[in-house]
Structure formats: structure tokens, C-alpha cells
Design a protein around this motif. Sequence first.
Motif, PDB file in Angstrom:
ATOM      1  N   HIS A   1      -1.166  -8.637  12.220  1.00 12.98           N
ATOM      2  CA  HIS A   1      -1.325  -7.363  11.514  1.00 12.98           C
ATOM      3  C   HIS A   1      -0.218  -6.395  11.916  1.00 12.98           C
ATOM      4  CE1 HIS A   1      -5.370  -8.550  10.254  1.00 12.98           C
ATOM      5  NE2 HIS A   1      -5.602  -8.907  11.508  1.00 12.98           N
ATOM      6  N   VAL A   2       0.110  -5.520  10.981  1.00 15.56           N
ATOM      7  CA  VAL A   2       1.039  -4.419  11.236  1.00 15.56           C
ATOM      8  C   VAL A   2       0.341  -3.121  10.857  1.00 15.56           C
ATOM      9  CG1 VAL A   2       3.176  -3.290  10.485  1.00 15.56           C
ATOM     10  CG2 VAL A   2       3.155  -5.755  10.936  1.00 15.56           C
ATOM     11  N   LEU A   3       0.405  -2.145  11.750  1.00 14.70           N
ATOM     12  CA  LEU A   3      -0.163  -0.825  11.477  1.00 14.70           C
ATOM     13  C   LEU A   3       0.949   0.104  11.029  1.00 14.70           C
ATOM     14  CD1 LEU A   3      -2.662   1.073  11.615  1.00 14.70           C
ATOM     15  CD2 LEU A   3      -1.868   1.713  13.912  1.00 14.70           C
ATOM     16  N   ALA A   4       0.761   0.726   9.874  1.00 12.26           N
ATOM     17  CA  ALA A   4       1.709   1.725   9.363  1.00 12.26           C
ATOM     18  C   ALA A   4       1.087   3.103   9.524  1.00 12.26           C
ATOM     19  CB  ALA A   4       2.030   1.448   7.897  1.00 12.26           C
ATOM     20  N   THR A   5       1.805   4.011  10.175  1.00 15.06           N
ATOM     21  CA  THR A   5       1.334   5.373  10.395  1.00 15.06           C
ATOM     22  C   THR A   5       2.396   6.353   9.923  1.00 15.06           C
ATOM     23  OG1 THR A   5       0.122   4.668  12.382  1.00 15.06           O
ATOM     24  CG2 THR A   5       0.474   7.029  12.097  1.00 15.06           C
ATOM     25  N   VAL A   6       2.008   7.310   9.094  1.00 12.63           N
ATOM     26  CA  VAL A   6       2.933   8.384   8.718  1.00 12.63           C
ATOM     27  C   VAL A   6       3.013   9.327   9.908  1.00 12.63           C
ATOM     28  CG1 VAL A   6       3.411  10.300   7.152  1.00 12.63           C
ATOM     29  CG2 VAL A   6       2.382   8.187   6.266  1.00 12.63           C
ATOM     30  N   VAL A   7       4.175   9.351  10.571  1.00 12.03           N
ATOM     31  CA  VAL A   7       4.323  10.125  11.807  1.00 12.03           C
ATOM     32  C   VAL A   7       5.085  11.434  11.613  1.00 12.03           C
ATOM     33  CG1 VAL A   7       4.085   8.166  13.378  1.00 12.03           C
ATOM     34  CG2 VAL A   7       6.334   8.700  12.404  1.00 12.03           C
TER      35      VAL A   7
ATOM     36  N   SER B   1       9.646  -7.891   8.333  1.00 15.64           N
ATOM     37  CA  SER B   1      10.501  -8.080   9.510  1.00 15.64           C
ATOM     38  C   SER B   1       9.715  -7.871  10.802  1.00 15.64           C
ATOM     39  CB  SER B   1      11.699  -7.135   9.458  1.00 15.64           C
ATOM     40  OG  SER B   1      11.282  -5.784   9.601  1.00 15.64           O
ATOM     41  N   VAL B   2       8.703  -6.991  10.768  1.00 17.72           N
ATOM     42  CA  VAL B   2       7.881  -6.762  11.953  1.00 17.72           C
ATOM     43  C   VAL B   2       7.023  -7.987  12.241  1.00 17.72           C
ATOM     44  CG1 VAL B   2       6.179  -5.237  13.037  1.00 17.72           C
ATOM     45  CG2 VAL B   2       7.858  -4.291  11.437  1.00 17.72           C
ATOM     46  N   PHE B   3       6.540  -8.626  11.189  1.00 16.06           N
ATOM     47  CA  PHE B   3       5.771  -9.858  11.373  1.00 16.06           C
ATOM     48  C   PHE B   3       6.631 -10.943  12.043  1.00 16.06           C
ATOM     49  CE2 PHE B   3       2.956  -8.405   7.755  1.00 16.06           C
ATOM     50  CZ  PHE B   3       1.808  -8.317   8.521  1.00 16.06           C
ATOM     51  N   SER B   4       7.896 -11.038  11.630  1.00 15.66           N
ATOM     52  CA  SER B   4       8.746 -12.130  12.142  1.00 15.66           C
ATOM     53  C   SER B   4       9.311 -11.830  13.526  1.00 15.66           C
ATOM     54  CB  SER B   4       9.876 -12.429  11.156  1.00 15.66           C
ATOM     55  OG  SER B   4      10.729 -11.355  11.013  1.00 15.66           O
ATOM     56  N   THR B   5       9.687 -10.562  13.796  1.00 21.23           N
ATOM     57  CA  THR B   5      10.306 -10.236  15.085  1.00 21.23           C
ATOM     58  C   THR B   5       9.308  -9.686  16.105  1.00 21.23           C
ATOM     59  OG1 THR B   5      10.834  -7.945  14.502  1.00 21.23           O
ATOM     60  CG2 THR B   5      12.432  -9.642  13.872  1.00 21.23           C
ATOM     61  N   GLN B   6       8.189  -9.152  15.602  1.00 21.51           N
ATOM     62  CA  GLN B   6       7.190  -8.480  16.436  1.00 21.51           C
ATOM     63  C   GLN B   6       7.763  -7.237  17.117  1.00 21.51           C
ATOM     64  OE1 GLN B   6       3.532  -9.363  16.964  1.00 21.51           O
ATOM     65  NE2 GLN B   6       4.333  -9.862  14.931  1.00 21.51           N
ATOM     66  N   ASN B   7       8.835  -6.687  16.525  1.00 23.63           N
ATOM     67  CA  ASN B   7       9.412  -5.438  17.006  1.00 23.63           C
ATOM     68  C   ASN B   7       9.053  -4.298  16.057  1.00 23.63           C
ATOM     69  OD1 ASN B   7      10.710  -6.416  19.311  1.00 23.63           O
ATOM     70  ND2 ASN B   7      12.509  -7.063  18.134  1.00 23.63           N
ATOM     71  N   PRO B   8       8.560  -3.169  16.579  1.00 25.26           N
ATOM     72  CA  PRO B   8       8.233  -2.025  15.725  1.00 25.26           C
ATOM     73  C   PRO B   8       9.485  -1.428  15.110  1.00 25.26           C
ATOM     74  CG  PRO B   8       7.275  -1.811  17.920  1.00 25.26           C
ATOM     75  CD  PRO B   8       8.293  -2.897  17.990  1.00 25.26           C
TER      76      PRO B   8
END
Length: 335
Positions: free
Chosen positions: A20-26, A67-74
Amino acid sequence: MTHELKHIIEVAYKSKHVKHVLATVVALDGSSYRKPGVQMLISEDGSLTGAVSGGCVEKEVQFQSQSVFSTQNPKVITYDGTYRLGCKGVLYLLLEPFSITAANYILIQHELKKRNSLLMTSYFEKDFKESNHFGSTITLSNQQILKFRDDFIPNEHLKQFTQTFSAISQLVIIGSEHDAVYLCKAASQLGWEVRIIGSPRAPKPIENFTGASQISYLDPQMPIDFTIDSQTAIVLMNHNYARDFHFLLELQNEKAFYIGILGSANRREKLMQDLLEHNAELDIDFMNLIYSPAGINIGAITPQEIAISILSEIIATKQNKEVPSLRHQMGTIHL
């Protein structure tokens, strides 16, 4: 928005076998459909939970999440809605790997059940870039800090977006007649926690009340077995004057932000007079909490319309907005 976070956490925990990836409007420069703090969960199987806008931004977020799924980098992405949405604003969204351990899930559920606030802090930069230093934490009421990935170390030198998730809005419906069913269902669809208090002499199954989390069978003098706090609204809809009156007496020391009562303006005046006769020094702040007849003046007639009218008034009261309340109307409600 606490109910949205709760749902996101439940989805992520119950599907642990999926990334999972969490998207937050920061952050936001200008205006947008939704404001900083909104969140969406993107699952590797393509499913989405929640929303960060009206629909257009979600497609871009889902694409950028790959890309976050593949690299696991935020990473932080930007979305300029000037030409695409007409909002004339630039959104900054933090996309980060998101997983909930069993231990953290239990801790968060405990906090929610206790109606404690959660503090979420997101660390980021206002730039379209990837960095392992980006990420979010949740601070519990005992100051314990939870992380969503083991290798994340918060960097206090980065920008920080913080938001407090207060206790989920709670609606206590005192009464279990036909109209209570519709109010319960409508409130639960807003993500509210709904509790029903019915009469011990006419118990009804909780299955009758779609979305209710609890039903209790109590008389006014009986102790309530849950917390009534500043995020709680109460609606008395017993269709029984004596029962409403005695419940009002028992509610004087509670911390609800709204107490609504069904009935006519004449019934309201009698209630106010009887309350003052019973206690001449009744707290004015408590009196100001009482909205009777409950609801805003939209000409509601059916139980469904009355539910919308009452919930609209509750939301407006919670947000400190002025609305044409029925409690200011003299004489008959229905023309």
C-alpha cells in the motif's frame, strides 16, 4: 476526517498481503477542492480507499504511486490545478509506503475506542522529489510514536505538516421509534459513530438500526456505559414528554456540543419552563446547547427529510456556522 483515517488503517491492516501507498496532501499554494490533511490509500492491486480531490488528482496519484511500489522510497509530487481543475492551486502530496503491524493496529484501535486524539506528523519538502527521509508518524495520547515503515527516522530539519485526528464524531439517539432509524442510517453514512438508547420496556434489536455501533436499554436515571464528550451530539426523539424531560435533567453535566429535541415550539417552551422550575439556577451554557425543535428550517416533513434537517444543524453547530434553526421559530413548524 478521523473516520477516513480509521477506514484507511483497517483496509491496510486487513490486506497485509498487498503493498500500500498512503497519499497525504501536505501543503497547498492557492485554492483546491480539498485542503491539506486529506488522504487516500493506493493498493498495489489497483484499489483506492478515500480521495484527495474530486477525481482528477486521484488518477495522477495512482500513476505516481507505481514508483513507490517498486522502490519503496517515499516521494513528494505536485499537482497544478490551474489549467486542469480551474482551482488555481498547487497541491503537494506525500506518497509513502504504508503498512500497519498487528501491534500498531491494536494500539490505534485502543485509542479510537477510548476516544483519544491521534496526532499525525508528515515530514517532507515542497519539491517534486524522492527521498527516504520523507514519511509520517502517529503520536498516541501517551506520546508513543508509531511509524509505517521500520527504516524511517523523522528528520526535524524537514518541513512538517501536522494534523490532529479528534475522536470520531458521535451521535447518541435517545429513542428507538421509526424516525430514529433514518437518523441513525444517515449519520452512519457520514462516518459518525451512532449509539441508540431505547426503553427497557420496548427493546428492539440493533439490526433495526443500520450503522449503529451500540444499543442500550436505559431509563433516564440509569448510568450510561459509554463516554459523552465534546465530539458528541445528542438527539432526544422518544415521543414521550416525561422521558425527554428526565433525560434532559440527567444530561446537565455532560459535555455534548449539541442536544436536539423533536417536537413543537409549544413543547419546547413547556420543557424550558419545567427545567427552570426544577432548577432555577440552571446553567445558561447548558440551555444554549438545546435545539428544539431540532433541525434547520428546510420544510422537512418525511422521516428522511427530518434526518437531513437535524444532521445539517448538528454539522453547522459543530463548525460554528449560523443556520436558520427551527428553535428560533415561533408557532407551528409546518405550514
